[in-house]
Design an enzyme around this catalytic site. Structure first.
Site, PDB file in Angstrom:
ATOM      1  N   SER A  92       0.865  -1.183   0.000  1.00  0.00           N
ATOM      2  CA  SER A  92       0.000   0.000   0.000  1.00  0.00           C
ATOM      3  C   SER A  92       0.901   1.232   0.000  1.00  0.00           C
ATOM      4  O   SER A  92       2.054   1.158   0.452  1.00  0.00           O
ATOM      5  CB  SER A  92      -0.861  -0.002   1.261  1.00  0.00           C
ATOM      6  OG  SER A  92      -1.441   1.274   1.468  1.00  0.00           O
ATOM      7  N   TYR A 108      -2.030  -0.376  10.487  1.00  0.00           N
ATOM      8  CA  TYR A 108      -2.138  -0.825   9.085  1.00  0.00           C
ATOM      9  C   TYR A 108      -0.902  -0.387   8.298  1.00  0.00           C
ATOM     10  O   TYR A 108      -0.295  -1.189   7.582  1.00  0.00           O
ATOM     11  CB  TYR A 108      -3.411  -0.248   8.466  1.00  0.00           C
ATOM     12  CG  TYR A 108      -3.565  -0.574   6.991  1.00  0.00           C
ATOM     13  CD1 TYR A 108      -3.885  -1.860   6.579  1.00  0.00           C
ATOM     14  CD2 TYR A 108      -3.406   0.414   6.014  1.00  0.00           C
ATOM     15  CE1 TYR A 108      -4.024  -2.161   5.222  1.00  0.00           C
ATOM     16  CE2 TYR A 108      -3.549   0.122   4.667  1.00  0.00           C
ATOM     17  CZ  TYR A 108      -3.863  -1.172   4.275  1.00  0.00           C
ATOM     18  OH  TYR A 108      -4.006  -1.474   2.940  1.00  0.00           O
TER      19      TYR A 108
HETATM   20  N1  LIG Z   1      -8.904  -0.885  -0.892  1.00  0.00           N
HETATM   21  C1  LIG Z   1      -7.865  -0.064  -0.783  1.00  0.00           C
HETATM   22  O1  LIG Z   1      -8.005   1.171  -0.760  1.00  0.00           O
HETATM   23  C2  LIG Z   1      -6.470  -0.632  -0.686  1.00  0.00           C
HETATM   24  C3  LIG Z   1      -5.385   0.231  -0.906  1.00  0.00           C
HETATM   25  C4  LIG Z   1      -4.092  -0.258  -0.812  1.00  0.00           C
HETATM   26  C5  LIG Z   1      -3.885  -1.596  -0.523  1.00  0.00           C
HETATM   27  N2  LIG Z   1      -4.952  -2.422  -0.313  1.00  0.00           N
HETATM   28  C6  LIG Z   1      -4.667  -3.825   0.008  1.00  0.00           C
HETATM   29  O2  LIG Z   1      -5.225  -4.647  -0.988  1.00  0.00           O
HETATM   30  C7  LIG Z   1      -5.570  -5.910  -0.414  1.00  0.00           C
HETATM   31  C8  LIG Z   1      -7.000  -6.242  -0.775  1.00  0.00           C
HETATM   32  O3  LIG Z   1      -7.849  -5.209  -0.291  1.00  0.00           O
HETATM   33  P1  LIG Z   1      -9.313  -4.993  -0.863  1.00  0.00           P
HETATM   34  O4  LIG Z   1      -9.509  -3.551  -1.057  1.00  0.00           O
HETATM   35  O5  LIG Z   1      -9.576  -5.907  -1.985  1.00  0.00           O
HETATM   36  O6  LIG Z   1     -10.157  -5.424   0.422  1.00  0.00           O
HETATM   37  P2  LIG Z   1     -11.438  -6.400   0.556  1.00  0.00           P
HETATM   38  O7  LIG Z   1     -12.382  -6.199  -0.580  1.00  0.00           O
HETATM   39  O8  LIG Z   1     -11.938  -6.202   1.936  1.00  0.00           O
HETATM   40  O9  LIG Z   1     -10.812  -7.837   0.398  1.00  0.00           O
HETATM   41  C9  LIG Z   1     -10.002  -8.394   1.383  1.00  0.00           C
HETATM   42  C10 LIG Z   1      -9.767  -9.834   1.053  1.00  0.00           C
HETATM   43  O10 LIG Z   1      -8.957 -10.423   2.086  1.00  0.00           O
HETATM   44  C11 LIG Z   1      -9.619 -11.600   2.550  1.00  0.00           C
HETATM   45  N3  LIG Z   1      -9.351 -11.815   3.963  1.00  0.00           N
HETATM   46  C12 LIG Z   1      -9.517 -10.931   4.987  1.00  0.00           C
HETATM   47  N4  LIG Z   1      -9.272 -11.535   6.164  1.00  0.00           N
HETATM   48  C13 LIG Z   1      -8.945 -12.828   5.874  1.00  0.00           C
HETATM   49  C14 LIG Z   1      -8.604 -13.952   6.660  1.00  0.00           C
HETATM   50  N5  LIG Z   1      -8.579 -13.901   8.010  1.00  0.00           N
HETATM   51  N6  LIG Z   1      -8.334 -15.124   6.040  1.00  0.00           N
HETATM   52  C15 LIG Z   1      -8.387 -15.215   4.682  1.00  0.00           C
HETATM   53  N7  LIG Z   1      -8.698 -14.183   3.887  1.00  0.00           N
HETATM   54  C16 LIG Z   1      -8.989 -12.998   4.482  1.00  0.00           C
HETATM   55  C17 LIG Z   1     -11.105 -11.336   2.315  1.00  0.00           C
HETATM   56  O11 LIG Z   1     -11.832 -12.549   2.173  1.00  0.00           O
HETATM   57  P3  LIG Z   1     -12.831 -13.191   3.268  1.00  0.00           P
HETATM   58  O12 LIG Z   1     -13.472 -12.068   4.004  1.00  0.00           O
HETATM   59  O13 LIG Z   1     -13.740 -13.996   2.407  1.00  0.00           O
HETATM   60  O14 LIG Z   1     -11.942 -14.039   4.114  1.00  0.00           O
HETATM   61  C18 LIG Z   1     -11.067 -10.613   0.972  1.00  0.00           C
HETATM   62  O15 LIG Z   1     -11.009 -11.543  -0.073  1.00  0.00           O
HETATM   63  C19 LIG Z   1      -5.319  -5.794   1.077  1.00  0.00           C
HETATM   64  O16 LIG Z   1      -4.064  -6.347   1.386  1.00  0.00           O
HETATM   65  C20 LIG Z   1      -5.310  -4.287   1.303  1.00  0.00           C
HETATM   66  O17 LIG Z   1      -4.543  -3.949   2.424  1.00  0.00           O
HETATM   67  C21 LIG Z   1      -6.229  -1.972  -0.389  1.00  0.00           C
END
Ligand SMILES: NC(=O)c1ccc[n+]([C@@H]2O[C@H](COP(=O)([O-])OP(=O)(O)OC[C@H]3O[C@@H](n4cnc5c(N)ncnc54)[C@H](OP(=O)(O)O)[C@@H]3O)[C@@H](O)[C@H]2O)c1
Length: 268
Positions: free
Chosen positions: A142, A155
């Site tokens: 990130s 985070y």
């Molecule tokens: N959205 C943003 O603005 C942003 C920006 C920079 C970086 N990121 C990074 O991108 C990545 C994905 O984020 P996103 O925006 O796609 O978020 P998201 O839509 O909330 O997706 C998160 C994913 O992680 C899985 N997950 C969470 N806890 C888990 C656990 N205990 N065991 C297994 N799987 C788990 C969730 O699946 P389940 O709930 O089905 O387990 C889901 O598939 C993350 O690493 C986040 O930090 C996001």
């Protein structure tokens, strides 16, 4: 599109960025292992992608926040005799609010999912790739990795871990045929992510992009030797300009732009 001989394992594939990455991989003929907790979402996605692109899409529903989660994912792949040549560590979540208010369980879960499971998945799958002399590990970091973000301190610290580990590994593995790189997005449009974090998206003062910019950065990462990929020009500018400023204003500005202070909380 010709079906590839290997599987790409994507953690966090049930929604958001991980799902977009899995869709892109399938569209390029990559077979998939989809990992997250939501069994039904993963099964629906696997059926859809296998039907649309003719790839082999497997589901491994696992809690990566639980002790031994990565080991069970690895055992599943071994048992099914899957050749995992690409690992995309995408599972992760954020928590918005002052550090002092983070419940201990939330702290431990975030450390497990964002850091420990990512490192353990990498440790488990690397030897196979090294043995075959080919493969890649992609870690989703990130922009928060590059400075502490007030209101998202824990985070941002977990994402610094991701980038630091990735950099060291990338150099350790030079010449092995296995690439390691990180993709570090700024804010991505994903209400689920903000709701989980308790972050009021309307308070974010920087551009919010769609998940497709992360997918494109990941593809650029495969094509280049860069260790850290930032999806947009704005992301690159943010990271570059902060090197020219003293540290305290950089951190204060990061908190201001993220709109992540205590008064910007959203009901979780
Ligand atoms: N959205 C943003 O603005 C942003 C920006 C920079 C970086 N990121 C990074 O991108 C990545 C994905 O984020 P996103 O925006 O796609 O978020 P998201 O839509 O909330 O997706 C998160 C994913 O992680 C899985 N997950 C969470 N806890 C888990 C656990 N205990 N065991 C297994 N799987 C788990 C969730 O699946 P389940 O709930 O089905 O387990 C889901 O598939 C993350 O690493 C986040 O930090 C996001």
């Amino acid at each position: 599109m010709k079906q590839k001989s290997f599987h790409t394992l994507v953690t966090g594939a049930s929604m958001g960025i991980g799902k977009a990455i899995a869709e892109d991989c399938a569209s390029r003929g990559e077979n998939l292992v989809l990992v997250a907790r939501s069994q039904e979402r993963l099964a629906g996605l696997a059926t859809e992608l296998a039907g649309r692109y003719g790839v082999d899409a497997r589901v491994c529903s696992e809690d990566l926040g639980a002790q031994g989660g990565p080991g069970r994912v690895f055992a599943f792949c071994e048992q099914e005799k899957l050749v995992v040549d690409r690992l995309v560590n995408c599972a992760g979540f954020s928590f918005t609010g002052n550090f002092v208010h983070i419940p201990q369980e939330e702290l431990l879960q975030m450390a497990m999912v964002n850091m420990v499971s990512l490192a353990d998945m990498t440790r488990l799958f690397l030897p196979g790739m090294l043995g075959r002399g080919r493969g890649a590990v992609v870690n989703i970091g990130s922009l928060a990795a590059f400075q502490g973000v007030p209101g998202m301190g824990l985070y941002s610290a977990t994402k610094s871990f991701v980038v630091t580990l990735t950099e060291a590994l990338a150099v350790e593995l030079k010449g092995s045929g296995v690439r390691v790189f990180a993709v570090c997005p700024g804010f991505i449009d994903n209400q689920q992510f903000y709701t989980r974090a308790g972050h009021d998206r309307t308070r974010i003062l920087v551009p919010v992009s769609g998940p497709e910019v992360v997918v494109r950065a990941l593809r650029r990462g495969f094509a280049s030797g860069t260790i850290v990929q930032m999806p947009t020009l704005f992301d690159r500018l943010m990271v570059f300009t902060q090197r020219l400023l003293p540290r305290r204003p950089v951190v204060m500005l990061a908190g201001f732009f993220a709109g992540a202070g205590e008064n910007n909380l959203h009901k979780r």
